[in-house]
Design a protein around this motif. Structure first.
Motif, PDB file in Angstrom:
ATOM      1  N   UNK A 140       0.830  -1.200   0.000  1.00 24.66           N
ATOM      2  CA  UNK A 140       0.000   0.000   0.000  1.00 24.66           C
ATOM      3  C   UNK A 140       0.870   1.258   0.000  1.00 24.66           C
ATOM      4  N   UNK A 141       0.563   2.188  -0.894  1.00 24.00           N
ATOM      5  CA  UNK A 141       1.238   3.475  -0.940  1.00 24.00           C
ATOM      6  C   UNK A 141       0.204   4.570  -0.770  1.00 24.00           C
ATOM      7  N   UNK A 142       0.349   5.363   0.285  1.00 23.78           N
ATOM      8  CA  UNK A 142      -0.569   6.471   0.529  1.00 23.78           C
ATOM      9  C   UNK A 142      -0.004   7.730  -0.125  1.00 23.78           C
ATOM     10  N   UNK A 143      -0.887   8.464  -0.802  1.00 30.96           N
ATOM     11  CA  UNK A 143      -0.445   9.641  -1.547  1.00 30.96           C
ATOM     12  C   UNK A 143      -1.000  10.895  -0.894  1.00 30.96           C
ATOM     13  N   UNK A 144      -0.098  11.790  -0.456  1.00 28.77           N
ATOM     14  CA  UNK A 144      -0.490  13.067   0.133  1.00 28.77           C
ATOM     15  C   UNK A 144      -0.294  14.154  -0.916  1.00 28.77           C
ATOM     16  N   UNK A 145      -1.357  14.747  -1.372  1.00 27.14           N
ATOM     17  CA  UNK A 145      -1.276  15.706  -2.464  1.00 27.14           C
ATOM     18  C   UNK A 145      -0.900  17.102  -1.997  1.00 27.14           C
ATOM     19  N   UNK A 146      -0.764  17.280  -0.684  1.00 25.43           N
ATOM     20  CA  UNK A 146      -0.235  18.542  -0.185  1.00 25.43           C
ATOM     21  C   UNK A 146       1.248  18.419   0.146  1.00 25.43           C
ATOM     22  N   UNK A 147       1.839  17.248  -0.162  1.00 27.00           N
ATOM     23  CA  UNK A 147       3.269  17.060   0.055  1.00 27.00           C
ATOM     24  C   UNK A 147       3.647  16.776   1.492  1.00 27.00           C
ATOM     25  N   UNK A 148       2.654  16.545   2.371  1.00 31.35           N
ATOM     26  CA  UNK A 148       2.968  16.396   3.790  1.00 31.35           C
ATOM     27  C   UNK A 148       3.685  15.101   4.122  1.00 31.35           C
ATOM     28  N   UNK A 149       3.633  14.102   3.229  1.00 35.49           N
ATOM     29  CA  UNK A 149       4.335  12.854   3.528  1.00 35.49           C
ATOM     30  C   UNK A 149       5.847  13.041   3.373  1.00 35.49           C
ATOM     31  N   UNK A 150       6.261  14.105   2.681  1.00 30.89           N
ATOM     32  CA  UNK A 150       7.682  14.415   2.548  1.00 30.89           C
ATOM     33  C   UNK A 150       8.013  15.798   3.099  1.00 30.89           C
ATOM     34  N   UNK A 151       6.993  16.571   3.413  1.00 29.83           N
ATOM     35  CA  UNK A 151       7.206  17.941   3.832  1.00 29.83           C
ATOM     36  C   UNK A 151       7.092  18.865   2.623  1.00 29.83           C
ATOM     37  N   UNK A 152       6.562  20.052   2.806  1.00 27.78           N
ATOM     38  CA  UNK A 152       6.406  20.990   1.698  1.00 27.78           C
ATOM     39  C   UNK A 152       6.919  22.353   2.122  1.00 27.78           C
ATOM     40  N   UNK A 153       7.511  23.087   1.187  1.00 26.42           N
ATOM     41  CA  UNK A 153       8.045  24.407   1.522  1.00 26.42           C
ATOM     42  C   UNK A 153       6.952  25.471   1.488  1.00 26.42           C
ATOM     43  N   UNK A 154       5.754  25.111   1.012  1.00 32.77           N
ATOM     44  CA  UNK A 154       4.645  26.047   1.041  1.00 32.77           C
ATOM     45  C   UNK A 154       3.319  25.284   1.116  1.00 32.77           C
ATOM     46  N   UNK A 155       2.274  25.991   1.509  1.00 29.77           N
ATOM     47  CA  UNK A 155       0.937  25.379   1.581  1.00 29.77           C
ATOM     48  C   UNK A 155       0.380  25.294   0.168  1.00 29.77           C
ATOM     49  N   UNK A 156      -0.050  24.099  -0.231  1.00 31.64           N
ATOM     50  CA  UNK A 156      -0.577  23.865  -1.576  1.00 31.64           C
ATOM     51  C   UNK A 156      -2.091  24.053  -1.552  1.00 31.64           C
TER      52      UNK A 156
END
Length: 229
Positions: A140-156
């Motif tokens: 199973x691979x969960x996909x975070x489209x706001x980048x939170x599974x890797x961290x994001x430099x800005x709010x999407x």
């Protein structure tokens, strides 16, 4: 047919909301600063005498220094791989990281998941919230489209639209995969247009708000009755 689908399937790029990003950074920075100051003056707060202060200082500050070093090293390491852009196109979803690396989930990789016998694309829970999940190599691979599974430099701000486009890409390029109907329901995706359905989303928000309000009202009424009795 596949070539025609690729021509009509336009890519979508993540869009930043700088206002929310800066508000989150300011709030997060303020919390960290308060924690840093509190931990720095902790020996002064617990020491009732000079002798106790000296003993606590000798034992505490070396551990505090090591902890701060590990923390800032962790933050620096994770900022290097933070997401700076997400693109959904006719190949899949691509996470562009700050250090130049790219993480990808391609439509061609998708398949069965050992956690779902009925669907290859479904919803899965993480920290009391639902996420889109896909099967890759039976895992199973969960996909975070706001980048939170890797961290994001800005709010999407268009994370929901990115998710809808990714589901559309799966339906177009991998029609052999079974998509759980709950994906469309939970994430407010139009099942035919594959667009984010804002009206359905607001309906969910209102339903949740009404449910929470009713539960709070019932709780208050029960407490009043208990006090009266």
């Amino acid at each position: 047919m596949q070539e025609d689908l690729k021509k009509e399937f336009s890519s979508m790029v993540s869009k930043p909301s700088w206002v929310i990003t800066w508000l989150m950074n300011i709030f997060g920075g303020a919390v960290l600063l308060i924690m840093f100051i509190t931990l720095a003056v902790f020996p002064f707060l617990v020491s009732g005498s000079i002798k106790v202060f000296v003993v606590v200082t000798i034992l505490y500050y070396p551990a505090w220094a090591v902890g701060m070093y590990q923390f800032f090293h962790y933050v620096k390491k994770n900022m290097a791989i933070a997401i700076k852009k997400i693109i959904v196109d006719d190949k899949g979803i691509h996470f562009y990281k700050k250090d130049g690396g790219i993480d990808e989930i391609l439509y061609s990789q998708l398949g069965l998941s050992r956690l779902s016998d009925d669907y290859e694309v479904y919803i899965s829970q993480r920290r009391k919230s639902w996420m889109l999940a896909v099967g890759i190599d039976r895992s199973e691979t969960k996909v975070a489209f706001d980048g939170t599974h890797l961290g994001s430099i800005y709010y999407i701000k268009n994370a929901r639209a990115l998710r809808a486009r990714f589901v559309e890409g799966i339906a177009h390029f991998r029609p052999d995969l079974r998509i759980d109907p709950l994906v469309f329901e939970e994430f407010s995706i139009h099942p035919e247009k594959f667009t984010f359905d804002g009206k359905r989303y607001m309906k969910h928000i209102i339903e949740i708000a009404v449910t929470v309000s009713v539960l709070l009202l019932i709780s208050v009424l029960i407490l009043i009755v208990i006090k009266i009795v």
